[in-house]
Design a protein around this motif. Sequence first.
Motif, PDB file in Angstrom:
ATOM      1  N   GLY A   1       0.930  -1.282  -0.082  1.00 27.20           N
ATOM      2  CA  GLY A   1      -0.104  -0.039   0.041  1.00 27.20           C
ATOM      3  C   GLY A   1       0.719   1.279  -0.148  1.00 27.20           C
ATOM      4  O   GLY A   1       0.884   2.059   0.872  1.00 27.20           O
TER       5      GLY A   1
ATOM      6  N   GLU B   1       0.377  -2.740  -4.574  1.00 27.93           N
ATOM      7  CA  GLU B   1      -0.652  -1.890  -4.592  1.00 27.93           C
ATOM      8  C   GLU B   1      -1.816  -2.330  -5.206  1.00 27.93           C
ATOM      9  O   GLU B   1      -1.867  -3.143  -6.146  1.00 27.93           O
ATOM     10  CB  GLU B   1      -0.167  -0.352  -4.921  1.00 27.93           C
TER      11      GLU B   1
ATOM     12  N   ALA C   1      -2.394  -7.522  -1.838  1.00 28.96           N
ATOM     13  CA  ALA C   1      -1.097  -8.099  -0.886  1.00 28.96           C
ATOM     14  C   ALA C   1      -1.375  -9.221  -0.322  1.00 28.96           C
ATOM     15  O   ALA C   1      -0.424 -10.121  -0.126  1.00 28.96           O
ATOM     16  CB  ALA C   1      -0.322  -7.061  -0.189  1.00 28.96           C
TER      17      ALA C   1
ATOM     18  N   ASN D   1       2.567   1.106   5.858  1.00 29.85           N
ATOM     19  CA  ASN D   1       2.247   2.307   6.509  1.00 29.85           C
ATOM     20  C   ASN D   1       0.975   2.783   6.383  1.00 29.85           C
ATOM     21  O   ASN D   1       0.316   2.813   5.190  1.00 29.85           O
ATOM     22  CB  ASN D   1       3.149   3.479   5.739  1.00 29.85           C
TER      23      ASN D   1
ATOM     24  N   THR E   1       5.313   9.452   5.003  1.00 31.95           N
ATOM     25  CA  THR E   1       4.604   9.237   3.996  1.00 31.95           C
ATOM     26  C   THR E   1       3.477  10.295   3.937  1.00 31.95           C
ATOM     27  O   THR E   1       3.388  11.216   4.893  1.00 31.95           O
ATOM     28  CB  THR E   1       3.614   7.725   4.306  1.00 31.95           C
TER      29      THR E   1
HETATM   30  C1  LIG Z   1      -4.640   5.042   3.660  1.00 28.82           C
HETATM   31  S1  LIG Z   1      -3.468   4.559   2.199  1.00 28.82           S
HETATM   32  C2  LIG Z   1      -1.908   4.995   2.747  1.00 28.82           C
HETATM   33  C3  LIG Z   1      -1.010   4.963   1.661  1.00 28.82           C
HETATM   34  C4  LIG Z   1       0.303   5.431   2.253  1.00 28.82           C
HETATM   35  N1  LIG Z   1       1.253   4.247   2.654  1.00 28.82           N
HETATM   36  C5  LIG Z   1       0.766   6.538   3.046  1.00 28.82           C
HETATM   37  O1  LIG Z   1       0.971   6.424   4.306  1.00 28.82           O
HETATM   38  O2  LIG Z   1       0.543   7.865   2.658  1.00 28.82           O
HETATM   39  C6  LIG Z   1      -3.656   2.751   2.199  1.00 28.82           C
HETATM   40  C7  LIG Z   1      -3.235   2.167   0.729  1.00 28.82           C
HETATM   41  O3  LIG Z   1      -3.204   0.981   0.651  1.00 28.82           O
HETATM   42  C8  LIG Z   1      -3.493   0.341  -0.560  1.00 28.82           C
HETATM   43  N2  LIG Z   1      -4.184  -1.018  -0.313  1.00 28.82           N
HETATM   44  C9  LIG Z   1      -5.402  -1.344   0.413  1.00 28.82           C
HETATM   45  N3  LIG Z   1      -5.366  -2.481   0.574  1.00 28.82           N
HETATM   46  C10 LIG Z   1      -4.486  -2.962  -0.221  1.00 28.82           C
HETATM   47  C11 LIG Z   1      -4.041  -4.512  -0.238  1.00 28.82           C
HETATM   48  N4  LIG Z   1      -4.895  -5.481  -0.063  1.00 28.82           N
HETATM   49  N5  LIG Z   1      -3.087  -4.710  -1.189  1.00 28.82           N
HETATM   50  C12 LIG Z   1      -2.071  -3.587  -1.417  1.00 28.82           C
HETATM   51  N6  LIG Z   1      -2.548  -2.452  -1.308  1.00 28.82           N
HETATM   52  C13 LIG Z   1      -3.590  -2.252  -0.823  1.00 28.82           C
HETATM   53  C14 LIG Z   1      -4.632   1.262  -1.072  1.00 28.82           C
HETATM   54  O4  LIG Z   1      -4.757   1.358  -2.364  1.00 28.82           O
HETATM   55  C15 LIG Z   1      -4.099   2.926  -0.523  1.00 28.82           C
HETATM   56  O5  LIG Z   1      -3.138   3.399  -1.407  1.00 28.82           O
END
Ligand SMILES: C[S@@+](CC[C@H](N)C(=O)[O-])C[C@H]1O[C@@H](n2cnc3c(N)ncnc32)[C@H](O)[C@@H]1O
Length: 315
Positions: free
Chosen positions: A38, A61, A89, A108, A180
């Motif tokens: 993510g 992602e 993931a 994160n 982040t």
């Molecule tokens: C709340 S955002 C945080 C983004 C970044 N880590 C930050 O701290 O700015 C969560 C991210 O996780 C991704 N995400 C959610 N579920 C996921 C999964 N099962 N596998 C991979 N990515 C995922 C979403 O698309 C999103 O971009």
Amino acid sequence: MDYSFLGKYQIYTKEINFFPIDWSKIFCNNKKLIVEIGFGGGEFLVGLAKKYPEFNYIGIETSLISCYKIQKKIFTSNLGNIRIILEDARFAVREFFSDDSIYKVIVNFPCPWPKKKHSKKRLFTGDFIDTLSSVLEPNGEVLLTTDVQWYAQEVKNGFMRNGCFDVSPLKTNFEMPIKTRYEAKWETEGRSKFLLISRKKSKKPIRRLIEGENILSHKKIKSINLSKLKSLKNYKYKHADTVFFVSDVYNNCSNPESNYLLKIFSNDNGFFQSFFIEVSKGNNNWLVKLDDIAKAYRTPAVKEAVNKIAEELEE
Ligand SMILES: C[S@@+](CC[C@H](N)C(=O)[O-])C[C@H]1O[C@@H](n2cnc3c(N)ncnc32)[C@H](O)[C@@H]1O
């Protein structure tokens, strides 16, 4: 519009023909692997890869736009030690990484999915923690940062229940090497943040769905029951964790009696895919096979769909 960076850093995992992936062949070296799940805007992953070039980095992602944006950043920074994967993931970490192969997994500020009806979307399920125990190197770590205390505690309990990890107490005053986007946002709002570190000390065996060669044999049939083919719409198959459903049957209007596509939805124990199966007439046989354009991982449900449809159609 500059497209030159597209495709340079993304691994198109449905096109890979052997799983788990041999990452040393992708990077052409044996550096240790750090995985970020993510990565959102990608600032953290790109910043880390610049700061610590002695590692290889893989970002996972589910957002297409995040994958697009990070590729631009990787290109601009001219980094050779990052690859990205567009996938859930929970599937990717289990299927694309061998046992004992990841040095660190970093997550994160994930969405905690607070509503009960959404809780199935949470990342750190019991199965996912089992997967982490398997794919991390001995003493490898999982780092979770979050601004949601109950979520940090819930994930901590999950790691402790699992039994394969040394789980540190939750830290509140910590600095990560790079902030982040979410971290910066929550800091300006004055929110607290929590860091959970879980270190692998033993592992659990896991069952992968697509281990080995990613090939699927075609099914050849002498003659098929055409009226049965047309009635396969809404056909549903379920056996244990393997489910598939034929949502529609199309024929090729330029070749109406000898070329068909069946739209399929499959489910392997919660991993969903949609794809097409092609049924076409050759010189001496009919061929039932996975359509090449709409790609799918060859999971048990996908293999079963090709086999069952061939079996149903054979006269
Ligand atoms: C709340 S955002 C945080 C983004 C970044 N880590 C930050 O701290 O700015 C969560 C991210 O996780 C991704 N995400 C959610 N579920 C996921 C999964 N099962 N596998 C991979 N990515 C995922 C979403 O698309 C999103 O971009």
